[in-house]
Design a protein around this motif. Structure first.
Motif, PDB file in Angstrom:
ATOM      1  N   SER A 184       0.829  -1.216   0.000  1.00  0.00           N
ATOM      2  CA  SER A 184       0.000   0.000   0.000  1.00  0.00           C
ATOM      3  C   SER A 184       0.859   1.259   0.000  1.00  0.00           C
ATOM      4  O   SER A 184       1.973   1.269   0.520  1.00  0.00           O
ATOM      5  CB  SER A 184      -0.901   0.011   1.236  1.00  0.00           C
ATOM      6  OG  SER A 184      -1.670  -1.157   1.299  1.00  0.00           O
ATOM      7  N   HIS A 185       0.326   2.318  -0.566  1.00  0.00           N
ATOM      8  CA  HIS A 185       0.976   3.632  -0.587  1.00  0.00           C
ATOM      9  C   HIS A 185      -0.080   4.696  -0.269  1.00  0.00           C
ATOM     10  O   HIS A 185      -1.234   4.510  -0.625  1.00  0.00           O
ATOM     11  CB  HIS A 185       1.585   3.914  -1.968  1.00  0.00           C
ATOM     12  CG  HIS A 185       2.660   2.946  -2.353  1.00  0.00           C
ATOM     13  ND1 HIS A 185       3.999   3.187  -2.170  1.00  0.00           N
ATOM     14  CD2 HIS A 185       2.587   1.699  -2.886  1.00  0.00           C
ATOM     15  CE1 HIS A 185       4.698   2.152  -2.600  1.00  0.00           C
ATOM     16  NE2 HIS A 185       3.854   1.221  -3.042  1.00  0.00           N
ATOM     17  N   PRO A 186       0.276   5.845   0.339  1.00  0.00           N
ATOM     18  CA  PRO A 186       1.563   6.152   0.967  1.00  0.00           C
ATOM     19  C   PRO A 186       1.755   5.306   2.230  1.00  0.00           C
ATOM     20  O   PRO A 186       0.778   4.940   2.864  1.00  0.00           O
ATOM     21  CB  PRO A 186       1.419   7.642   1.310  1.00  0.00           C
ATOM     22  CG  PRO A 186      -0.049   7.849   1.473  1.00  0.00           C
ATOM     23  CD  PRO A 186      -0.719   6.909   0.537  1.00  0.00           C
ATOM     24  N   TYR A 187       3.005   5.021   2.544  1.00  0.00           N
ATOM     25  CA  TYR A 187       3.278   4.143   3.689  1.00  0.00           C
ATOM     26  C   TYR A 187       4.503   4.628   4.466  1.00  0.00           C
ATOM     27  O   TYR A 187       5.332   5.389   3.956  1.00  0.00           O
ATOM     28  CB  TYR A 187       3.518   2.709   3.207  1.00  0.00           C
ATOM     29  CG  TYR A 187       4.869   2.523   2.560  1.00  0.00           C
ATOM     30  CD1 TYR A 187       5.966   2.096   3.308  1.00  0.00           C
ATOM     31  CD2 TYR A 187       5.068   2.805   1.203  1.00  0.00           C
ATOM     32  CE1 TYR A 187       7.224   1.945   2.714  1.00  0.00           C
ATOM     33  CE2 TYR A 187       6.308   2.665   0.617  1.00  0.00           C
ATOM     34  CZ  TYR A 187       7.381   2.231   1.380  1.00  0.00           C
ATOM     35  OH  TYR A 187       8.622   2.105   0.812  1.00  0.00           O
ATOM     36  N   PHE A 188       4.603   4.147   5.703  1.00  0.00           N
ATOM     37  CA  PHE A 188       5.781   4.387   6.552  1.00  0.00           C
ATOM     38  C   PHE A 188       6.060   3.102   7.309  1.00  0.00           C
ATOM     39  O   PHE A 188       5.127   2.409   7.733  1.00  0.00           O
ATOM     40  CB  PHE A 188       5.523   5.540   7.546  1.00  0.00           C
ATOM     41  CG  PHE A 188       5.302   6.848   6.861  1.00  0.00           C
ATOM     42  CD1 PHE A 188       6.368   7.680   6.556  1.00  0.00           C
ATOM     43  CD2 PHE A 188       4.030   7.232   6.471  1.00  0.00           C
ATOM     44  CE1 PHE A 188       6.164   8.872   5.886  1.00  0.00           C
ATOM     45  CE2 PHE A 188       3.810   8.420   5.801  1.00  0.00           C
ATOM     46  CZ  PHE A 188       4.891   9.243   5.511  1.00  0.00           C
TER      47      PHE A 188
END
Length: 424
Positions: free
Chosen positions: A329-333
């Motif tokens: 998945s994006h956006p991700y951290f």
């Protein structure tokens, strides 16, 4: 109470994905652990479909009987939902308590519900599940006494009075409707005060509650068990700009959640629908991480919450090789819920999303209106604040929710600023 010895039985169907099947089986073991049982043995049978009468084939049934005697098994749990007939036939043959995956999940929810609403919802889900399966169940359950799968209404002779159960279900629905109305009133007040709302969602045991506690500095329950959080909990979280948002921790999602439970907990999960932003927490070290993510997305879609902005947080970074990590998945951290720097990153990202959806403003606040400046700090994200000795006040710019009541005052500040420029 002594730890109960559990035997798991599961059918590997011809059409089933083997990897998903074993993942589901491992999850069942984790559920037993959460219910404080001990899995002593696991029996897997390959067959085109479950046996109509006994779930497993008759030859396998004889093998299971031997294991029950030899290992002194207390409870047999199947990985799929049993029909009333299968459940009764197995109990008759095996002479120990027999439940299925759905009953186990309902049992865990019954033991973990803390609020009045949570308890009512679990009770309703248990009745909904058990009503079609009642014939002959009550006497068997009362004979077997307590233990896994007997928490809540399962302990009574349920089959003696279906009408009484139906009346009780109607009563619970009425009471829940009142709670839902109160909750809607509470949400209405929150909307009026216009606090930005952030919901923390994720597969059960992903680390949601740990992150929630660290972001809000609270000490709600979190432990390494499935469904550690059951009732939704909301607390304020302070962002780097000092603006406060409302953070809500939610019940963990899980594959194959009993239908009765999804229906009963819909009002609780509706907290997610009210959110302006979702933090999706994922256990980055889970072998079935993608399955977890898809389960959450599917449930968000069912809740009609799939159009809300999402920040994906791959948690437990200390358990993975970050350089080789491939996100879905994006956006991700990639974070650790226990790491202070990562907690600050999450708060900064929440603030960025707010700025993107809010409106930019700039204005002048005279020194004599210091209380209004304090309000701006409380309800808006201030980017810059410069004091002017010449104009005896503050030039302020930042971001504001255009629907917030403070917009009226900001328009006055903007007017004051243009008046100042006209005088100079």
């Amino acid at each position: 109470m002594d730890i109960e010895k559990v035997l798991l039985i599961a059918i590997l169907h011809d059409e089933k994905n083997e990897e998903r099947f074993y993942y589901s089986l491992n999850e069942l073991k984790a559920l037993v652990d959460t219910a404080e049982g001990e899995v002593v043995e696991t029996i897997v049978q390959k067959r085109p479909s479950p046996h109509r009468k006994y779930y497993v084939g008759e030859g396998k049934l004889a093998e299971i009987k031997e294991i029950i005697d030899e290992k002194e098994i207390d409870v047999v749990i199947t990985n799929e939902e049993l029909s009333g007939g299968q459940s009764r036939n197995l109990l008759e043959q095996l002479e120990v308590h027999v439940i299925d995956r759905s009953q186990l999940i309902l049992d865990i929810f019954a033991s973990r519900a803390r609020t009045k609403e949570g308890k009512l919802q679990v009770e309703l889900a248990q009745y909904t599940y058990m009503l079609p399966r009642l014939h002959g169940q009550g006497t068997e359950l009362s004979r077997l006494g307590g233990g896994i799968g007997t928490r809540g209404p399962g302990e009574t002779k349920l089959e003696t009075d279906r009408r009484h159960i139906q009346n009780r279900m109607d009563d619970i629905k009425r009471r829940l409707k009142q709670v839902v109305n109160q909750r809607e009133q509470y949400r209405g007040n929150r909307r009026k005060n216009r606090l930005f709302q952030v919901a923390v969602v994720g597969y059960t045991n992903a680390g949601k509650s740990t992150l929630f506690n660290n972001l809000t500095k609270s000490d709600s329950l979190y432990e390494d068990k499935l469904f550690a959080t059951l009732d939704p909990l909301s607390r304020r979280m302070k962002l780097p700009s000092n603006v406060e948002v409302l953070l809500t921790d939610t019940v963990g999602f899980i594959q194959d959640l009993p239908t009765a439970l999804i229906a009963a907990f819909r009002s609780t999960l509706e907290e997610v629908r009210e959110a302006d932003l979702i933090l999706h927490v994922i256990d980055s070290s889970a072998p079935d991480r993608e399955e977890h993510e898809n389960t959450v997305y599917q449930l968000l879609s069912e809740l009609e919450a799939d159009d809300i902005p999402i920040i994906t947080l791959y948690n437990k970074k200390d358990l993975v090789n970050v350089e080789d990590f491939v996100p879905m998945s994006h956006p991700y951290f990639i974070i650790s819920a226990l790491d202070g720097a990562d907690q600050r990153t999450v708060k900064t990202e929440v603030e960025k999303v707010m700025k993107d959806s809010w409106e930019y403003y700039a204005g002048f606040v005279p020194e004599r209106n210091a209380t209004k400046l304090a309000k701006l700090k409380q309800h808006t994200i201030i980017e810059k604040q410069d004091y002017s000795e010449v104009d005896h006040g503050y030039y302020v710019n930042g971001f504001v929710d255009p629907t917030h009541a403070i917009m009226k005052e900001i328009k006055e500040f903007q007017h004051d600023e243009s008046s100042n420029h006209n005088r100079s």
